[in-house]
Design a protein around this motif. Structure first.
Motif, mmCIF file in Angstrom:
data_model
loop_
_atom_site.group_PDB
_atom_site.id
_atom_site.type_symbol
_atom_site.label_atom_id
_atom_site.label_comp_id
_atom_site.label_asym_id
_atom_site.label_seq_id
_atom_site.Cartn_x
_atom_site.Cartn_y
_atom_site.Cartn_z
ATOM 1 N N LEU A 1 0.811 -1.217 0.000
ATOM 2 C CA LEU A 1 0.000 0.000 0.000
ATOM 3 C C LEU A 1 0.848 1.273 0.000
ATOM 4 O O LEU A 1 0.340 2.356 0.292
ATOM 5 C CB LEU A 1 -0.933 0.008 1.218
ATOM 6 C CG LEU A 1 -2.006 -1.094 1.261
ATOM 7 C CD1 LEU A 1 -2.864 -0.938 2.512
ATOM 8 C CD2 LEU A 1 -2.872 -1.065 0.013
ATOM 9 N N THR B 1 -0.601 4.048 -2.215
ATOM 10 C CA THR B 1 -1.862 4.550 -1.654
ATOM 11 C C THR B 1 -1.598 5.430 -0.445
ATOM 12 O O THR B 1 -2.169 6.526 -0.329
ATOM 13 C CB THR B 1 -2.771 3.375 -1.258
ATOM 14 O OG1 THR B 1 -3.143 2.670 -2.438
ATOM 15 C CG2 THR B 1 -4.024 3.875 -0.549
ATOM 16 N N TYR B 2 -0.751 4.981 0.451
ATOM 17 C CA TYR B 2 -0.453 5.769 1.649
ATOM 18 C C TYR B 2 0.208 7.098 1.274
ATOM 19 O O TYR B 2 -0.040 8.133 1.913
ATOM 20 C CB TYR B 2 0.435 4.978 2.605
ATOM 21 C CG TYR B 2 -0.281 3.880 3.365
ATOM 22 C CD1 TYR B 2 -1.642 3.634 3.192
ATOM 23 C CD2 TYR B 2 0.408 3.076 4.278
ATOM 24 C CE1 TYR B 2 -2.289 2.635 3.900
ATOM 25 C CE2 TYR B 2 -0.232 2.076 5.000
ATOM 26 C CZ TYR B 2 -1.581 1.862 4.800
ATOM 27 O OH TYR B 2 -2.228 0.876 5.511
ATOM 28 N N ARG C 1 -0.410 8.820 -1.442
ATOM 29 C CA ARG C 1 -1.493 9.685 -1.922
ATOM 30 C C ARG C 1 -2.323 10.220 -0.758
ATOM 31 O O ARG C 1 -2.742 11.390 -0.759
ATOM 32 C CB ARG C 1 -2.379 8.916 -2.909
ATOM 33 C CG ARG C 1 -1.764 8.755 -4.282
ATOM 34 C CD ARG C 1 -2.795 8.351 -5.319
ATOM 35 N NE ARG C 1 -3.229 6.982 -5.141
ATOM 36 C CZ ARG C 1 -2.630 5.929 -5.683
ATOM 37 N NH1 ARG C 1 -1.556 6.094 -6.430
ATOM 38 N NH2 ARG C 1 -3.098 4.707 -5.493
ATOM 39 N N ILE D 1 -12.347 6.572 0.748
ATOM 40 C CA ILE D 1 -11.769 6.173 -0.531
ATOM 41 C C ILE D 1 -12.817 5.391 -1.308
ATOM 42 O O ILE D 1 -13.259 4.323 -0.868
ATOM 43 C CB ILE D 1 -10.510 5.310 -0.320
ATOM 44 C CG1 ILE D 1 -9.498 6.053 0.558
ATOM 45 C CG2 ILE D 1 -9.894 4.922 -1.655
ATOM 46 C CD1 ILE D 1 -8.392 5.195 1.085
ATOM 47 N N LEU E 1 -7.975 -1.090 -2.831
ATOM 48 C CA LEU E 1 -7.257 -0.085 -2.041
ATOM 49 C C LEU E 1 -5.895 0.247 -2.643
ATOM 50 O O LEU E 1 -5.334 1.303 -2.344
ATOM 51 C CB LEU E 1 -7.096 -0.579 -0.597
ATOM 52 C CG LEU E 1 -6.720 0.453 0.473
ATOM 53 C CD1 LEU E 1 -7.692 1.626 0.475
ATOM 54 C CD2 LEU E 1 -6.654 -0.197 1.849
ATOM 55 N N THR E 2 -5.361 -0.623 -3.484
ATOM 56 C CA THR E 2 -4.068 -0.335 -4.112
ATOM 57 C C THR E 2 -4.189 0.680 -5.247
ATOM 58 O O THR E 2 -3.180 1.193 -5.734
ATOM 59 C CB THR E 2 -3.409 -1.611 -4.664
ATOM 60 O OG1 THR E 2 -4.215 -2.134 -5.735
ATOM 61 C CG2 THR E 2 -3.258 -2.659 -3.575
ATOM 62 N N LYS E 3 -5.419 0.988 -5.672
ATOM 63 C CA LYS E 3 -5.633 1.928 -6.782
ATOM 64 C C LYS E 3 -6.485 3.114 -6.338
ATOM 65 O O LYS E 3 -7.314 3.612 -7.097
ATOM 66 C CB LYS E 3 -6.287 1.210 -7.959
ATOM 67 C CG LYS E 3 -5.450 0.097 -8.545
ATOM 68 C CD LYS E 3 -6.151 -0.604 -9.690
ATOM 69 C CE LYS E 3 -5.292 -1.716 -10.268
ATOM 70 N NZ LYS E 3 -5.982 -2.438 -11.369
ATOM 71 N N ALA E 4 -6.273 3.566 -5.126
ATOM 72 C CA ALA E 4 -7.078 4.663 -4.578
ATOM 73 C C ALA E 4 -6.799 5.961 -5.311
ATOM 74 O O ALA E 4 -5.656 6.416 -5.379
ATOM 75 C CB ALA E 4 -6.773 4.818 -3.093
ATOM 76 N N ASP E 5 -7.843 6.565 -5.866
ATOM 77 C CA ASP E 5 -7.665 7.868 -6.508
ATOM 78 C C ASP E 5 -8.775 8.859 -6.145
ATOM 79 O O ASP E 5 -8.582 10.059 -6.241
ATOM 80 C CB ASP E 5 -7.545 7.734 -8.029
ATOM 81 C CG ASP E 5 -8.681 6.936 -8.642
ATOM 82 O OD1 ASP E 5 -9.670 6.678 -7.948
ATOM 83 O OD2 ASP E 5 -8.552 6.580 -9.833
#
Length: 280
Positions: free
Chosen positions: A112, A115-116, A118, A160, A165-169
């Motif tokens: 992650l 993600t973290y 971002r 989110i 969760l690995t592609k959180a935008d």
């Protein structure tokens, strides 16, 4: 008005630094922030089973992992037939997520770090104030709770959109002010969704660091409305416990009961599970 009662529910040998838990039928799943195991405790038979979730260490090195190397698994949440175990992100070694399938027992690891990164950028939280300790996953969105025990006291909730969760935008961040004790603000240590309410636990710890422990001044239970994000209530439940995990036990017209776990910040492989009853 709400009143609360707290009592010991179980004492379990073999688990240290308990930091998250989830009850599924008679099985209480427990993680420790310095362990490479997911613990499965049967509340009826009192049997304990350890499930290996880290595979980069020898079996005899999976308990009491040194602080500088530990994965810092502070989050255990559930959706469907999967458990999700997340590192706090408070150092670069704490960005791992574990997916555990309750039916197949399959373990999947995900990184992650992006993600973290971002999340910190969007919330304007630096590495010294980023410390995730609670999560809720609805299947469509994630709610992640930052513990504001750093110098900037950044208590807050990340929302989110999306399941991966690995592609959180699509990310939003909301700050929260929580109750304080002796001018030390309490900070999120976990959360659980019950219908339309986010029930959270928070601890006032006399430290300005997400890494270094401080004196425990007390802990709270409270709830936040899921839609309005308004604080519904908060009650102090202890003067000296550092509760770090919460899971729903039962709910009736007049009471809501939770199980809580405590991180005693020592290397003893023993944990106490507490039962907290909230009377409405």
């Amino acid at each position: 008005m709400h009143s609360t009662t707290l009592e010991v529910f179980a004492e379990i040998d073999g688990i240290g630094s308990a930091s998250g838990l989830f009850l599924h039928a008679d099985l209480l799943h427990i993680i420790g922030d310095n362990s490479g195991h997911l613990n499965e405790y049967n509340i009826k038979t009192k049997a304990l089973r350890k499930i290996q979730i880290l595979f980069d260490k020898a079996p005899d090195q999976l308990e009491n992992i040194p602080k500088s190397l530990k994965p810092d698994f502070e989050i255990l949440c559930q959706h469907g037939n999967k458990l999700y175990i997340l590192g706090s992100g408070s150092t670069s070694k704490r960005n791992l997520m574990i997916e555990f399938n309750l039916e197949t027992k399959k373990v999947v690891q995900k990184d992650l770090t992006e993600t973290y990164t971002r999340l910190k950028s969007i919330a304007k939280i630096d590495e010294h104030n980023f410390n995730l300790e609670g999560a809720i996953f609805t299947g469509k969105e994630w709610l992640l709770f930052n513990r504001g025990n750093g110098i900037d006291a950044k208590n807050g909730r990340f929302k989110i959109e999306g399941a991966d969760l690995t592609k959180a935008d699509r990310i939003k961040f909301n700050s929260f002010k929580l109750p304080n004790i002796n001018h030390v603000e309490s900070s999120f240590t976990d959360a659980a969704l019950v219908k339309n309410e986010i029930f959270f636990i928070a601890t006032a710890e006399d430290t300005k660091s997400t890494y270094t422990d401080g004196e425990i001044l007390g802990s709270f239970i409270g709830s936040i409305n899921l839609q309005t994000l308004k604080l519904t209530f908060s009650n102090k439940i202890s003067d000296n416990h550092k509760f770090e995990g919460i899971t729903l036990l039962s709910q009736s017209k007049h009471n809501t009961s939770f199980l809580l776990c405590e991180d005693r910040d020592n290397e003893e492989l023993k944990t106490v599970i507490y039962k907290l009853v909230i009377s409405h």
